[in-house]
Design a protein around this motif. Structure first.
Motif, PDB file in Angstrom:
ATOM      1  N   ALA A 176       4.926   2.670  10.413  1.00  0.00           N
ATOM      2  CA  ALA A 176       4.578   3.883   9.672  1.00  0.00           C
ATOM      3  C   ALA A 176       4.907   3.740   8.188  1.00  0.00           C
ATOM      4  O   ALA A 176       4.145   4.198   7.323  1.00  0.00           O
ATOM      5  N   GLU A 177       6.024   3.084   7.869  1.00  0.00           N
ATOM      6  CA  GLU A 177       6.350   2.817   6.462  1.00  0.00           C
ATOM      7  C   GLU A 177       5.292   1.926   5.821  1.00  0.00           C
ATOM      8  O   GLU A 177       4.938   2.113   4.652  1.00  0.00           O
ATOM      9  N   GLY A 178       4.790   0.971   6.589  1.00  0.00           N
ATOM     10  CA  GLY A 178       3.742   0.107   6.064  1.00  0.00           C
ATOM     11  C   GLY A 178       2.489   0.896   5.728  1.00  0.00           C
ATOM     12  O   GLY A 178       1.855   0.682   4.686  1.00  0.00           O
ATOM     13  N   VAL A 179       2.110   1.817   6.611  1.00  0.00           N
ATOM     14  CA  VAL A 179       0.926   2.646   6.357  1.00  0.00           C
ATOM     15  C   VAL A 179       1.152   3.532   5.140  1.00  0.00           C
ATOM     16  O   VAL A 179       0.283   3.642   4.259  1.00  0.00           O
ATOM     17  N   GLU A 180       2.305   4.178   5.048  1.00  0.00           N
ATOM     18  CA  GLU A 180       2.608   5.016   3.894  1.00  0.00           C
ATOM     19  C   GLU A 180       2.565   4.198   2.600  1.00  0.00           C
ATOM     20  O   GLU A 180       2.082   4.674   1.564  1.00  0.00           O
ATOM     21  N   THR A 181       3.076   2.986   2.653  1.00  0.00           N
ATOM     22  CA  THR A 181       3.045   2.104   1.492  1.00  0.00           C
ATOM     23  C   THR A 181       1.609   1.814   1.072  1.00  0.00           C
ATOM     24  O   THR A 181       1.266   1.876  -0.119  1.00  0.00           O
ATOM     25  N   ALA A 182       0.764   1.505   2.041  1.00  0.00           N
ATOM     26  CA  ALA A 182      -0.635   1.191   1.737  1.00  0.00           C
ATOM     27  C   ALA A 182      -1.361   2.393   1.147  1.00  0.00           C
ATOM     28  O   ALA A 182      -2.190   2.249   0.231  1.00  0.00           O
ATOM     29  N   LEU A 183      -1.067   3.593   1.649  1.00  0.00           N
ATOM     30  CA  LEU A 183      -1.696   4.798   1.112  1.00  0.00           C
ATOM     31  C   LEU A 183      -1.299   5.013  -0.342  1.00  0.00           C
ATOM     32  O   LEU A 183      -2.147   5.321  -1.197  1.00  0.00           O
ATOM     33  N   LYS A 184      -0.019   4.863  -0.654  1.00  0.00           N
ATOM     34  CA  LYS A 184       0.437   5.018  -2.035  1.00  0.00           C
ATOM     35  C   LYS A 184      -0.184   3.956  -2.932  1.00  0.00           C
ATOM     36  O   LYS A 184      -0.602   4.245  -4.062  1.00  0.00           O
ATOM     37  N   LEU A 185      -0.242   2.739  -2.430  1.00  0.00           N
ATOM     38  CA  LEU A 185      -0.802   1.633  -3.197  1.00  0.00           C
ATOM     39  C   LEU A 185      -2.274   1.881  -3.519  1.00  0.00           C
ATOM     40  O   LEU A 185      -2.724   1.691  -4.660  1.00  0.00           O
ATOM     41  N   ALA A 186      -3.026   2.326  -2.523  1.00  0.00           N
ATOM     42  CA  ALA A 186      -4.454   2.583  -2.732  1.00  0.00           C
ATOM     43  C   ALA A 186      -4.672   3.722  -3.726  1.00  0.00           C
ATOM     44  O   ALA A 186      -5.555   3.653  -4.594  1.00  0.00           O
ATOM     45  N   ARG A 187      -3.884   4.776  -3.606  1.00  0.00           N
ATOM     46  CA  ARG A 187      -4.036   5.888  -4.540  1.00  0.00           C
ATOM     47  C   ARG A 187      -3.722   5.455  -5.973  1.00  0.00           C
ATOM     48  O   ARG A 187      -4.456   5.777  -6.912  1.00  0.00           O
ATOM     49  N   LYS A 188      -2.637   4.732  -6.150  1.00  0.00           N
ATOM     50  CA  LYS A 188      -2.246   4.315  -7.498  1.00  0.00           C
ATOM     51  C   LYS A 188      -3.283   3.362  -8.088  1.00  0.00           C
ATOM     52  O   LYS A 188      -3.622   3.445  -9.280  1.00  0.00           O
ATOM     53  N   TRP A 189      -3.803   2.471  -7.253  1.00  0.00           N
ATOM     54  CA  TRP A 189      -4.890   1.591  -7.706  1.00  0.00           C
ATOM     55  C   TRP A 189      -6.097   2.425  -8.126  1.00  0.00           C
ATOM     56  O   TRP A 189      -6.744   2.143  -9.150  1.00  0.00           O
ATOM     57  N   GLY A 190      -6.407   3.460  -7.353  1.00  0.00           N
ATOM     58  CA  GLY A 190      -7.553   4.302  -7.669  1.00  0.00           C
ATOM     59  C   GLY A 190      -7.422   4.977  -9.019  1.00  0.00           C
ATOM     60  O   GLY A 190      -8.394   5.061  -9.784  1.00  0.00           O
ATOM     61  N   TYR A 191      -6.216   5.448  -9.328  1.00  0.00           N
ATOM     62  CA  TYR A 191      -6.008   6.124 -10.604  1.00  0.00           C
ATOM     63  C   TYR A 191      -5.981   5.130 -11.768  1.00  0.00           C
ATOM     64  O   TYR A 191      -6.562   5.392 -12.824  1.00  0.00           O
ATOM     65  N   GLU A 192      -5.308   4.002 -11.594  1.00  0.00           N
ATOM     66  CA  GLU A 192      -5.060   3.099 -12.709  1.00  0.00           C
ATOM     67  C   GLU A 192      -6.086   1.991 -12.868  1.00  0.00           C
ATOM     68  O   GLU A 192      -6.206   1.421 -13.957  1.00  0.00           O
ATOM     69  N   ARG A 193      -6.819   1.673 -11.811  1.00  0.00           N
ATOM     70  CA  ARG A 193      -7.822   0.606 -11.905  1.00  0.00           C
ATOM     71  C   ARG A 193      -9.249   1.144 -11.796  1.00  0.00           C
ATOM     72  O   ARG A 193     -10.136   0.712 -12.521  1.00  0.00           O
ATOM     73  N   LYS A 194      -9.469   2.081 -10.898  1.00  0.00           N
ATOM     74  CA  LYS A 194     -10.822   2.605 -10.698  1.00  0.00           C
ATOM     75  C   LYS A 194     -11.131   3.766 -11.621  1.00  0.00           C
ATOM     76  O   LYS A 194     -12.299   4.059 -11.886  1.00  0.00           O
ATOM     77  N   GLY A 195     -10.101   4.451 -12.111  1.00  0.00           N
ATOM     78  CA  GLY A 195     -10.320   5.544 -13.029  1.00  0.00           C
ATOM     79  C   GLY A 195     -10.546   6.894 -12.382  1.00  0.00           C
ATOM     80  O   GLY A 195     -11.124   7.805 -12.989  1.00  0.00           O
ATOM     81  N   VAL A 196     -10.089   7.072 -11.143  1.00  0.00           N
ATOM     82  CA  VAL A 196     -10.190   8.366 -10.472  1.00  0.00           C
ATOM     83  C   VAL A 196      -9.255   9.357 -11.157  1.00  0.00           C
ATOM     84  O   VAL A 196      -8.145   9.001 -11.579  1.00  0.00           O
ATOM     85  N   ALA A 197      -9.699  10.613 -11.268  1.00  0.00           N
ATOM     86  CA  ALA A 197      -8.877  11.638 -11.905  1.00  0.00           C
ATOM     87  C   ALA A 197      -7.586  11.861 -11.113  1.00  0.00           C
ATOM     88  O   ALA A 197      -7.589  11.846  -9.876  1.00  0.00           O
ATOM     89  N   GLU A 198      -6.504  12.067 -11.818  1.00  0.00           N
ATOM     90  CA  GLU A 198      -5.189  12.233 -11.189  1.00  0.00           C
ATOM     91  C   GLU A 198      -5.211  13.331 -10.130  1.00  0.00           C
ATOM     92  O   GLU A 198      -5.757  14.422 -10.332  1.00  0.00           O
ATOM     93  N   ASN A 199      -4.620  13.014  -8.976  1.00  0.00           N
ATOM     94  CA  ASN A 199      -4.517  13.921  -7.829  1.00  0.00           C
ATOM     95  C   ASN A 199      -5.854  14.230  -7.163  1.00  0.00           C
ATOM     96  O   ASN A 199      -5.944  15.162  -6.362  1.00  0.00           O
ATOM     97  N   LYS A 200      -6.882  13.434  -7.435  1.00  0.00           N
ATOM     98  CA  LYS A 200      -8.196  13.640  -6.829  1.00  0.00           C
ATOM     99  C   LYS A 200      -8.599  12.504  -5.889  1.00  0.00           C
ATOM    100  O   LYS A 200      -9.707  12.491  -5.367  1.00  0.00           O
ATOM    101  N   ALA A 201      -7.702  11.546  -5.643  1.00  0.00           N
ATOM    102  CA  ALA A 201      -8.034  10.393  -4.805  1.00  0.00           C
ATOM    103  C   ALA A 201      -8.216  10.820  -3.351  1.00  0.00           C
ATOM    104  O   ALA A 201      -7.486  11.673  -2.837  1.00  0.00           O
ATOM    105  N   LYS A 202      -9.187  10.206  -2.710  1.00  0.00           N
ATOM    106  CA  LYS A 202      -9.459  10.478  -1.295  1.00  0.00           C
ATOM    107  C   LYS A 202      -9.480   9.153  -0.532  1.00  0.00           C
ATOM    108  O   LYS A 202      -9.937   8.131  -1.051  1.00  0.00           O
TER     109      LYS A 202
END
Length: 423
Positions: free
Chosen positions: A110-136
């Motif tokens: 479960a920690e691994g899954v939570e880690t992956a979710l945080k990683l994907a969201r942060k990548w989305g904001y900082e690399r893909k340019g998704v608006a903050e708090n709008k990642a899906k």
């Protein structure tokens, strides 16, 4: 500590002092070796659950045990406040083993899954340019990724969700094994990841179409979305290849040239990565994704500890050296062939499905019935331990060290119990 002298005594203690968050079979185990378990009265069983695929290497494998004992006497925990002399070699070993640039080590699945979710969201904001708090993040129906508050937020298991809200936003649930649904969801603004089990184990061993993961990878890549593979249960040779995303690959390690290999952008591992000796999980990704995590943004006191790192390296060496993927692939075919013949002549069994040594027999009764449970009770009485999932499905997942002769003996037990079963 109170000395246990009977199964009844042990069960009564758990019922009295432990939270009732599981419904175990009434078997009290005290020892394990290879594919076998023994209860406190000395009865011997074949293990056909493998601690939910955490002991692919068999119980108490001597090589993993020796590695653990050696490290226990040297250094067990430093926290990540300091470097230690085992973590770096482990990180190099596991990234080369699975073909990724970097790893973030944790403890539980479960920690691994939570880690992956945080990683994907942060990548989305900082690399893909998704608006903050709008990642899906897209997920599949009937998924099982753990039971933290965030994870149950995107589950459709009513029992896992009831009375635990409010839930976390930011998830889109689509049907499993439906490329059209995935392609449509990927068009939604703000999507950063698709979290998927390559085979849904807890849901009842649902195996998707053979090219599903490859198509999913291509669809995600076309929309600049991360494919996140939860291989906590299906990885480490369980399905007959090193990873389930390898498809029908027959090599001993990951191979990007294999046509059926759908390399995920984020890979989550746990369970058998440590052979059942110690909680270890790992999230792997290439540098462009992993480097969005900076100091202070994610971590764990125990994640990456030298004891877990040493145990995990030994466990992965066993998988490679003993060719457990090849054994799972070969014996899985034998198991399903025998079970299909049994299904053909026994109306109580409806169908068999699976890959490698992750398989399930669907019982021809309502999920609300006790039929599958009652069959598992009779299997235990005959020396084989398995467990129902989703009411009318029995999962069969022995340690990957099982031999062909042992497998046939177990098939004999399963066939005999189901053939003689009366509702």
């Amino acid at each position: 500590m109170e000395t246990i002298t009977s199964s009844k005594q042990a069960i009564q203690l758990e019922e009295r002092y432990g939270a009732h968050n599981y419904h175990p079979l009434p078997v009290v185990l005290t020892r394990g070796e290879g594919v076998y378990l023994w209860d406190v009265e000395g009865k011997k069983y074949f293990d056909f659950l493998s601690a939910y695929s955490a002991v692919n290497q068999g119980h108490c494998h001597p090589r993993i045990k020796d590695a653990m004992i050696e490290q226990v006497g040297t250094l067990t925990l430093t926290s990540r406040a300091f470097y230690n002399d085992v973590l770096g070699p482990f990180e190099k070993y596991i990234t080369e083993y699975f073909g990724f640039d970097m790893v973030l080590p944790m403890n539980t699945g479960a920690e691994g899954v939570e880690t992956a979710l945080k990683l994907a969201r942060k990548w989305g904001y900082e690399r893909k340019g998704v608006a903050e708090n709008k990642a899906k993040i897209i997920v599949a129906e009937n998924n099982f990724h753990g039971r933290t508050t965030t994870i149950i937020s995107f589950s459709n298991d009513a029992n896992a969700r009831k009375s635990f809200g409010p839930f976390t936003d930011g998830f889109i649930r689509i049907p499993y094994d439906d490329i059209v649904a995935l392609e449509q969801a990927l068009e939604i603004e703000g999507v950063v990841g698709f979290l998927i089990e390559p085979i849904q184990g807890e849901a009842g061993v649902y195996v998707p179409e053979e090219d599903y993961m490859r198509k999913a990878k291509a669809a995600c890549a076309a929309q600049n979305v991360l494919l996140i593979a939860d291989e906590i249960q299906t990885g480490i040779a369980r399905t007959g290849s090193l990873l389930a995303v390898c498809g029908n690959c027959t090599c001993e390690a990951h191979c990007e040239k294999q046509e059926t290999y759908a390399k995920p952008d984020i890979l989550i591992l746990g369970k058998a990565i440590s052979g059942g000796f110690y909680p270890v999980s790992a999230v792997l990704a290439d540098r462009e994704v992993m480097e969005v995590i900076k100091p202070g943004q994610h971590g764990s006191t125990f994640g990456g500890n030298p004891l877990g790192a040493k145990v995990a390296m030994a466990a992965l060496e066993v998988v490679r050296d003993e060719k457990l993927a090849q054994n799972a692939r070969k014996l899985g075919e034998i198991f399903r062939n025998r079970m299909r013949k049994m299904v053909d002549r026994n109306p109580i069994a409806k169908l068999v499905r699976g890959r490698g040594l992750l398989n399930a027999v669907v019982i021809n009764d309502s999920p609300d019935s006790t039929t599958a449970w009652d069959i598992c009770i009779q299997l235990a009485e005959n020396g084989l331990l398995a467990k129902p999932t989703h009411g009318n499905i029995i999962r069969f997942a022995p340690p990957l060290v099982i031999t062909e002769d042992q497998l046939h003996e177990c098939c004999d037990i399963i066939e005999r119990v189901i053939s003689n079963f009366n509702k």
